[in-house]
Structures are given as C-alpha cells and as structure tokens.
Scaffold this active site. Structure first.
Site, PDB file in Angstrom:
ATOM      1  N   ARG A 142       0.857  -1.181   0.000  1.00 29.25           N
ATOM      2  CA  ARG A 142       0.000   0.000   0.000  1.00 29.25           C
ATOM      3  C   ARG A 142       0.894   1.233   0.000  1.00 29.25           C
ATOM      4  NH1 ARG A 142      -2.494  -3.340   4.044  1.00 29.25           N
ATOM      5  NH2 ARG A 142      -4.602  -4.009   3.449  1.00 29.25           N
ATOM      6  N   LYS A 166      -2.683  -1.898   7.832  1.00 34.30           N
ATOM      7  CA  LYS A 166      -3.863  -1.301   8.447  1.00 34.30           C
ATOM      8  C   LYS A 166      -4.092  -1.874   9.838  1.00 34.30           C
ATOM      9  CE  LYS A 166      -6.541  -0.022   4.348  1.00 34.30           C
ATOM     10  NZ  LYS A 166      -7.831  -0.195   3.646  1.00 34.30           N
ATOM     11  N   HIS A 232      -1.844   3.204  -6.099  1.00 30.88           N
ATOM     12  CA  HIS A 232      -2.688   2.039  -5.825  1.00 30.88           C
ATOM     13  C   HIS A 232      -2.940   1.228  -7.092  1.00 30.88           C
ATOM     14  CE1 HIS A 232      -4.511   0.435  -2.244  1.00 30.88           C
ATOM     15  NE2 HIS A 232      -5.583   0.071  -2.926  1.00 30.88           N
ATOM     16  N   ARG A 235      -0.438  -1.463  -7.174  1.00 31.04           N
ATOM     17  CA  ARG A 235      -0.788  -2.555  -6.247  1.00 31.04           C
ATOM     18  C   ARG A 235      -1.845  -3.463  -6.882  1.00 31.04           C
ATOM     19  NH1 ARG A 235      -1.477  -4.204  -0.698  1.00 31.04           N
ATOM     20  NH2 ARG A 235      -3.661  -4.379  -0.057  1.00 31.04           N
ATOM     21  N   HIS A 258      -4.904  -8.406   3.342  1.00 35.12           N
ATOM     22  CA  HIS A 258      -6.349  -8.255   3.487  1.00 35.12           C
ATOM     23  C   HIS A 258      -6.844  -9.078   4.667  1.00 35.12           C
ATOM     24  CE1 HIS A 258      -6.903  -7.200  -1.062  1.00 35.12           C
ATOM     25  NE2 HIS A 258      -6.548  -6.163  -0.342  1.00 35.12           N
ATOM     26  N   TYR A 267     -10.333  -9.289  -7.313  1.00 37.10           N
ATOM     27  CA  TYR A 267      -9.392  -9.522  -8.400  1.00 37.10           C
ATOM     28  C   TYR A 267      -9.805 -10.697  -9.281  1.00 37.10           C
ATOM     29  CZ  TYR A 267      -6.645  -6.086  -5.994  1.00 37.10           C
ATOM     30  OH  TYR A 267      -6.242  -4.916  -5.410  1.00 37.10           O
TER      31      TYR A 267
END
Length: 292
Positions: A142, A166, A232, A235, A258, A267
């Site tokens: 990220r 995150k 992004h 990514r 994730h 995806y």
C-alpha cells in the site's frame, strides 16, 4: 461508557480497527443518534426514517453508514444490551464495488523501461523512483506502507520486508531479486541521517502526495496517460498479474494484507473480465455475424 464507546473499544481491541476507521464509525453512529435518539433504545420504525436522511448520499456512503449500524446492533445483541436487532429496517443500498484500475503488461514494461533508463544516470532521485516502483509493483505494498517504511525494515539476510499495515497489523512481504538490487543501489545514494527508508524534505518520510506526483510525471515521460497511473493502480496490477499467473487466492490475500478474503476476491472479477474480452476478441465465432 455509552454503548457506542463500548462498541468502538471492542473494534479497536478485538479487530484491530485503525484510527481512521474508528473515527468514521463514530461519525456515522453519532449522526444517526442525532436523528433517531438513543441507538441503544431505538425501534425499527425509528430507524426507517434514515432512508430519507440518506437519500442524497452516494450509494456507497449510505451502505457504509448502514453497515456501521448493523455491526453496532450485532454488538448490542452479543453483549445483552438489546434483546432484538432492529437493523432489518435500515435501507439496503444497491451498491456494486467498482473494479480496480489495472495497467496492462505493455504499460508496465514501458514504465519500467523509462525508470531504468533514467536510473542509469546514477542520480539519487532517479534511483529512488525506480526502487519505489519495484516495491509497489513487485511487492504490492500500500502507498502508506511504502512511504512510511523505516530504514530498519530493509532485509539483511531474508528476502522479506516487515511491513506495518492497516490497524497496526504486521506482515512479512517478499522482496524479489530486482527489488533487492534496487534497494541496494538506493541505500548507497540515500541521504544520511533519519530513520525513514525514503526521507522527505521536512525530515520525516516521503509523502503520499509527492509519490503520486512522481509517478504521474514518470507516466508522462513513458508515454502513458498520467490519468491511468497512481500508486494504488500498481498494487492492483501486482495482484491481478499474480492471479493471471496462477497464484492462489489465499496466498494473494496474505501478500496484500487483506483481513477478509472477500476483499481479495475483487481480483477474480478483474481476471474474469479479461478472460471474457479475450474470448470475444479471439474466438473464431467472434468474427462471424449472427444470421437473422
């Protein structure tokens, strides 16, 4: 503490929710409480008025607010704060998550060709840009994870980076041979001092905005529409191209950091769209005009 405070404390402690996530949940819940009164005691009929309150919002915004309330009422049930769940009265916005933008292989090749050519000059800024590009596309970081990397995160023996993602969650990210070479070159020309791997002018680290500007400018020099490129997007390209190459979805989830595999599954839709285009463009029947 109020039920909202207890709920937010649970999100922080048990789910590792980031500060920005907690702030967004707080805003949504307190705004709803301002319209219907105490959420802890609100009836389904009172929650139904939120349909009008959210009418002018984008579908995604309304869906986010409804999700915050549904999770809050799930928490209230678990904690015995309520005996029922009135969230069935909340509006259900029909949202469809947009497919992420992805650069094609030709654009990626042009981007790297330009960055590598410029780095041959030995200029520190050009070598830094190539290193950033290698880590964005080669490791799928990220933007915030990349620019905030400390110098101590650079691998010594193991070909991995330790990344804080995150919610403060740490994960190990593999660094390919190309990226390791770029990192080694960057460390020889990196300005001395500071703890950031990519120092900024203010003494901290390179900012997200500055990285965005650098990539846009590189795209223009590589003959790519700058509107197609952002940190992004690289990514997304990392994830999509790995999936095209046969990567397992669970492995991809781990690499991307994730928490929920549902996020990674977007995806598969990108790849499905590519396959459908391939069939429509290349299949022999695609060139035949239907009779009648």
């Amino acid at each position: 503490m109020t039920a909202i405070e207890d709920f937010l404390a649970m999100l922080a402690a048990e789910r590792g929710a980031a500060a920005n996530t907690l702030a967004a949940y707080r805003r949504d819940l307190e705004q709803a409480e301002g319209w219907v009164g105490s959420l802890e005691r609100a009836e389904a009929s009172e929650l139904a008025v939120l349909q009008c309150r959210w009418a002018a919002l984008a579908p995604a915004s309304a869906a986010r607010k409804a999700s915050a309330l549904r999770q809050f009422y799930g928490f209230c049930l678990d904690e015995g704060l309520r005996a029922d769940d009135p969230s069935h009265a909340l509006p259900r916005a029909a949202t469809r998550r947009p497919l992420p933008k992805v650069l094609g292989h030709d654009d990626i090749a042009a981007l790297f060709s330009c960055a590598e050519r410029e780095a041959e000059s030995g200029e520190a800024q050009a070598i830094r840009l190539l290193t950033l590009l290698e880590l964005l596309y080669g490791s799928g970081l990220r933007v915030t994870e990349l620019v905030s990397l400390p110098l101590a995160a650079v691998p010594r023996d193991a070909p991995v980076l330790t990344v804080t993602g995150k919610g403060g969650a740490s994960r190990m990210v593999p660094v390919g041979g190309r990226a390791r070479q770029a990192l080694s070159r960057w460390l020889t020309v990196r300005p001395r001092g500071g703890t950031a791997l990519f120092p900024g002018r203010s003494g901290g680290h390179l900012t997200r905005v500055r990285l965005f500007q650098l990539l846009k400018a590189l795209a223009a020099r590589a003959g790519i529409d700058p509107a197609k490129l952002g940190p992004h997007v690289l990514r997304h390209a990392f994830a999509t191209h790995l999936l095209e190459g046969g990567a397992d979805l669970r492995v991809l989830q781990t690499l991307l950091g994730h928490a929920d595999i549902a996020t990674t599954q977007i995806y598969t839709h990108v790849d499905a769209a590519r396959l459908m285009r391939l069939v429509n463009e290349r299949h022999p029947l695609a060139r035949r005009t239907p009779r009648g």
